[in-house]
Design a protein around this motif. Structure first.
Motif, PDB file in Angstrom:
ATOM      1  N   THR A  45      18.197   5.572 -42.899  1.00 18.18           N
ATOM      2  CA  THR A  45      17.130   6.103 -42.090  1.00 18.18           C
ATOM      3  C   THR A  45      17.189   7.839 -42.052  1.00 18.18           C
ATOM      4  O   THR A  45      16.037   8.134 -41.830  1.00 18.18           O
ATOM      5  N   ASN A  46      18.055   8.327 -41.898  1.00 16.53           N
ATOM      6  CA  ASN A  46      18.178  10.062 -42.059  1.00 16.53           C
ATOM      7  C   ASN A  46      17.522  10.223 -43.305  1.00 16.53           C
ATOM      8  O   ASN A  46      16.693  11.380 -43.319  1.00 16.53           O
ATOM      9  N   ILE A  47      17.616   9.816 -44.552  1.00 16.99           N
ATOM     10  CA  ILE A  47      16.916  10.222 -45.739  1.00 16.99           C
ATOM     11  C   ILE A  47      15.476  10.045 -45.459  1.00 16.99           C
ATOM     12  O   ILE A  47      14.643  10.982 -45.891  1.00 16.99           O
ATOM     13  N   VAL A  48      15.081   8.709 -45.203  1.00 19.39           N
ATOM     14  CA  VAL A  48      13.725   8.670 -45.118  1.00 19.39           C
ATOM     15  C   VAL A  48      12.941   9.428 -43.913  1.00 19.39           C
ATOM     16  O   VAL A  48      11.778   9.900 -44.165  1.00 19.39           O
ATOM     17  N   SER A  49      13.590   9.575 -43.013  1.00 17.91           N
ATOM     18  CA  SER A  49      13.340  10.578 -41.857  1.00 17.91           C
ATOM     19  C   SER A  49      12.964  11.917 -42.523  1.00 17.91           C
ATOM     20  O   SER A  49      11.868  12.609 -42.414  1.00 17.91           O
ATOM     21  N   LYS A  50      14.047  12.455 -43.196  1.00 17.55           N
ATOM     22  CA  LYS A  50      13.773  13.756 -43.879  1.00 17.55           C
ATOM     23  C   LYS A  50      12.656  14.041 -44.855  1.00 17.55           C
ATOM     24  O   LYS A  50      11.908  14.869 -44.682  1.00 17.55           O
ATOM     25  N   LEU A  51      12.399  12.919 -45.678  1.00 18.56           N
ATOM     26  CA  LEU A  51      11.495  12.807 -46.547  1.00 18.56           C
ATOM     27  C   LEU A  51       9.818  12.657 -46.032  1.00 18.56           C
ATOM     28  O   LEU A  51       8.983  13.105 -46.604  1.00 18.56           O
ATOM     29  N   THR A  52       9.825  11.987 -44.788  1.00 20.67           N
ATOM     30  CA  THR A  52       8.647  11.823 -44.404  1.00 20.67           C
ATOM     31  C   THR A  52       8.122  12.316 -43.261  1.00 20.67           C
ATOM     32  O   THR A  52       7.118  12.590 -42.452  1.00 20.67           O
ATOM     33  N   GLY A  53       9.221  13.113 -42.234  1.00 25.42           N
ATOM     34  CA  GLY A  53       9.155  13.755 -41.111  1.00 25.42           C
ATOM     35  C   GLY A  53       9.093  12.721 -39.872  1.00 25.42           C
ATOM     36  O   GLY A  53       8.742  13.109 -38.856  1.00 25.42           O
ATOM     37  N   ILE A  54       9.184  11.407 -40.233  1.00 23.32           N
ATOM     38  CA  ILE A  54       8.989  10.644 -39.089  1.00 23.32           C
ATOM     39  C   ILE A  54      10.339  10.496 -38.236  1.00 23.32           C
ATOM     40  O   ILE A  54      11.587  10.328 -38.814  1.00 23.32           O
ATOM     41  N   GLU A  55      10.345  10.358 -36.912  1.00 20.91           N
ATOM     42  CA  GLU A  55      11.377  10.331 -36.033  1.00 20.91           C
ATOM     43  C   GLU A  55      11.442   8.651 -35.714  1.00 20.91           C
ATOM     44  O   GLU A  55      10.733   8.558 -34.775  1.00 20.91           O
ATOM     45  N   PHE A  56      12.070   8.021 -36.421  1.00 19.61           N
ATOM     46  CA  PHE A  56      12.161   6.579 -36.198  1.00 19.61           C
ATOM     47  C   PHE A  56      12.743   5.914 -34.909  1.00 19.61           C
ATOM     48  O   PHE A  56      13.797   6.412 -34.205  1.00 19.61           O
ATOM     49  N   GLN A  57      12.067   5.225 -34.205  1.00 16.62           N
ATOM     50  CA  GLN A  57      12.443   4.323 -32.910  1.00 16.62           C
ATOM     51  C   GLN A  57      13.523   3.425 -33.543  1.00 16.62           C
ATOM     52  O   GLN A  57      13.646   2.877 -34.613  1.00 16.62           O
ATOM     53  N   GLU A  58      14.692   3.455 -32.723  1.00 20.22           N
ATOM     54  CA  GLU A  58      15.866   2.517 -33.190  1.00 20.22           C
ATOM     55  C   GLU A  58      15.814   1.245 -32.309  1.00 20.22           C
ATOM     56  O   GLU A  58      15.431   0.969 -31.227  1.00 20.22           O
ATOM     57  N   ASN A  59      15.888   0.200 -33.320  1.00 16.52           N
ATOM     58  CA  ASN A  59      16.065  -1.322 -32.697  1.00 16.52           C
ATOM     59  C   ASN A  59      17.342  -1.718 -33.035  1.00 16.52           C
ATOM     60  O   ASN A  59      17.882  -1.916 -34.096  1.00 16.52           O
ATOM     61  N   ARG A  60      18.192  -1.682 -31.988  1.00 13.77           N
ATOM     62  CA  ARG A  60      19.691  -2.141 -32.127  1.00 13.77           C
ATOM     63  C   ARG A  60      19.718  -3.407 -31.962  1.00 13.77           C
ATOM     64  O   ARG A  60      19.273  -4.199 -31.018  1.00 13.77           O
ATOM     65  N   MET A  61      20.808  -4.010 -33.078  1.00 12.94           N
ATOM     66  CA  MET A  61      21.104  -5.359 -32.868  1.00 12.94           C
ATOM     67  C   MET A  61      22.570  -5.615 -33.009  1.00 12.94           C
ATOM     68  O   MET A  61      23.362  -4.434 -33.760  1.00 12.94           O
ATOM     69  N   SER A  62      23.247  -6.511 -32.644  1.00 11.77           N
ATOM     70  CA  SER A  62      24.626  -6.711 -32.904  1.00 11.77           C
ATOM     71  C   SER A  62      24.842  -7.974 -33.984  1.00 11.77           C
ATOM     72  O   SER A  62      24.123  -8.994 -34.070  1.00 11.77           O
ATOM     73  N   ILE A  63      25.568  -7.381 -35.032  1.00  5.07           N
ATOM     74  CA  ILE A  63      25.836  -8.213 -35.983  1.00  5.07           C
ATOM     75  C   ILE A  63      26.392  -9.614 -35.654  1.00  5.07           C
ATOM     76  O   ILE A  63      26.001 -10.716 -36.341  1.00  5.07           O
ATOM     77  N   GLU A  64      27.322  -9.568 -34.870  1.00  4.77           N
ATOM     78  CA  GLU A  64      28.108 -10.741 -34.101  1.00  4.77           C
ATOM     79  C   GLU A  64      27.078 -11.733 -33.618  1.00  4.77           C
ATOM     80  O   GLU A  64      26.957 -12.715 -33.983  1.00  4.77           O
ATOM     81  N   THR A  65      25.932 -11.329 -32.935  1.00  9.50           N
ATOM     82  CA  THR A  65      25.132 -12.161 -32.363  1.00  9.50           C
ATOM     83  C   THR A  65      24.146 -12.642 -33.411  1.00  9.50           C
ATOM     84  O   THR A  65      23.786 -13.908 -33.146  1.00  9.50           O
ATOM     85  N   VAL A  66      23.682 -11.850 -34.446  1.00 14.09           N
ATOM     86  CA  VAL A  66      22.722 -12.227 -35.287  1.00 14.09           C
ATOM     87  C   VAL A  66      23.512 -13.404 -36.207  1.00 14.09           C
ATOM     88  O   VAL A  66      22.915 -14.360 -36.518  1.00 14.09           O
ATOM     89  N   THR A  67      24.738 -13.123 -36.540  1.00 18.47           N
ATOM     90  CA  THR A  67      25.509 -14.271 -37.189  1.00 18.47           C
ATOM     91  C   THR A  67      25.642 -15.364 -36.807  1.00 18.47           C
ATOM     92  O   THR A  67      25.514 -16.480 -37.055  1.00 18.47           O
TER      93      THR A  67
END
Length: 309
Positions: A220-242
């Motif tokens: 995310t940091n690399i793509v943000s650096k290359l595009t100038g986009i400040e990404f909105q974070e969608n947070r998810m739980s690995i335990e819940t997804v699994t």
């Protein structure tokens, strides 16, 4: 006379996304490659010494095609024991010295990972080839490489950033590391494990390689650096997804099968960061630098823009 223990290689799946890279690497390493294709295939395996079209469900057809081959490699997608047994048994009947099954996965030595439904078929195949080797029927080597659905996995917003939506999916902290590979790296590894200097060390062994190690936050940091986009974070739980994926699978719902890859890559205890047991050094495979990773992502971004036009 060849100075290598292996010279003639039969390759299943030679025209696929992965198989074509394996074919190119085998050629570069000096092997003579025969592409084994299904009878109705119209694809041309570029660089193969020859192509033999057969009924892939016929052991006798495959045995004939494998005559004179030292190694049979499968780069076929979605391997299943019921069908893979056919080409493996044909290889044994033809006197093939070593087989390389279509494993190409993440950490299959890890007990948690081995329970995931997405790898159960590959585990069955692994057990089968181990038994073949124990019985002295044939040698085997498998190559594993972490996720290689690049750039889809890393630029789609499924795991990490999506330029299109200007959002990034962050599982747990987003700092968990997974070892990942390009298709070219996998092809290199397949060729190198069969070279004379590595053939004995890779006999009857799973071999792990990678190109680089990344996290969702790093990408995310690399793509943000290359595009100038400040990404909105969608947070998810690995335990819940699994947990949700297991519940769906138990109820016969396969719509969440892809979610098992989240745990496979980033879940605590699943071994997605397998750098500690990788054979990069032995095989002479260099890890990608951060600068090289940025350049590769820049190329993906440009390609994405071109495809949208």
């Amino acid at each position: 006379m060849s100075t290598t223990p292996f010279h003639n290689i039969a390759l299943l799946g030679a025209t696929g996304n992965l198989g074509s890279k394996v074919l190119g690497a085998l050629n570069n390493a000096g092997f003579t490659v025969t592409a084994i294709q299904r009878k109705d295939s119209r694809n041309t395996p570029e660089g193969a010494a020859k192509s033999i079209k057969v009924d892939l469900s016929s052991e006798s057809d495959l045995k004939s095609a494998f005559q004179g081959q030292d190694v049979v490699i499968s780069a076929m997608p979605y391997p299943r024991l019921a069908t893979d047994k056919i080409w493996m048994n044909a290889a044994i009947s033809a006197g093939v010295k070593r087989i390389v099954p279509s494993e190409f996965s993440s950490n299959l030595e890890n007990n948690l990972s081995r329970k995931l439904p997405i790898v159960l078929d590959k585990i069955e195949i692994r057990k089968y080839v181990e038994k073949l080797a124990e019985d002295g029927k044939v040698e085997w080597t498998s190559v594993n490489n972490g996720p290689f659905t690049l750039p889809f996995a890393w630029l789609s917003g499924w795991m990490g950033p999506s330029v299109a939506s200007r959002a990034t999916t962050i599982h747990d902290s987003g700092d968990q590391i997974v070892a990942t590979s390009t298709l070219e790296r996998i092809g290199e590894a397949v060729a190198k494990v069969l070279l004379p200097e590595h053939a004995e060390a890779t006999k009857n062994m799973p071999i792990y390689v990678y190109s680089t190690a990344v996290s969702e936050r790093k990408l995310t940091n690399i793509v943000s650096k290359l595009t100038g986009i400040e990404f909105q974070e969608n947070r998810m739980s690995i335990e819940t997804v699994t947990k949700d994926a297991f519940e769906a699978a138990e109820n016969g719902d396969r719509s969440k099968m892809g979610d098992f890859y989240v745990a496979f890559c980033f879940g605590e205890g699943y071994g997605g960061d397998f750098r500690y047991m990788a054979s990069n050094d032995m095989l002479g495979l260099q890890e990608m630098s951060d600068v090289e990773l940025e350049e590769m992502i820049k190329g993906w971004l440009k390609e994405t823009e071109v495809n949208k036009e």
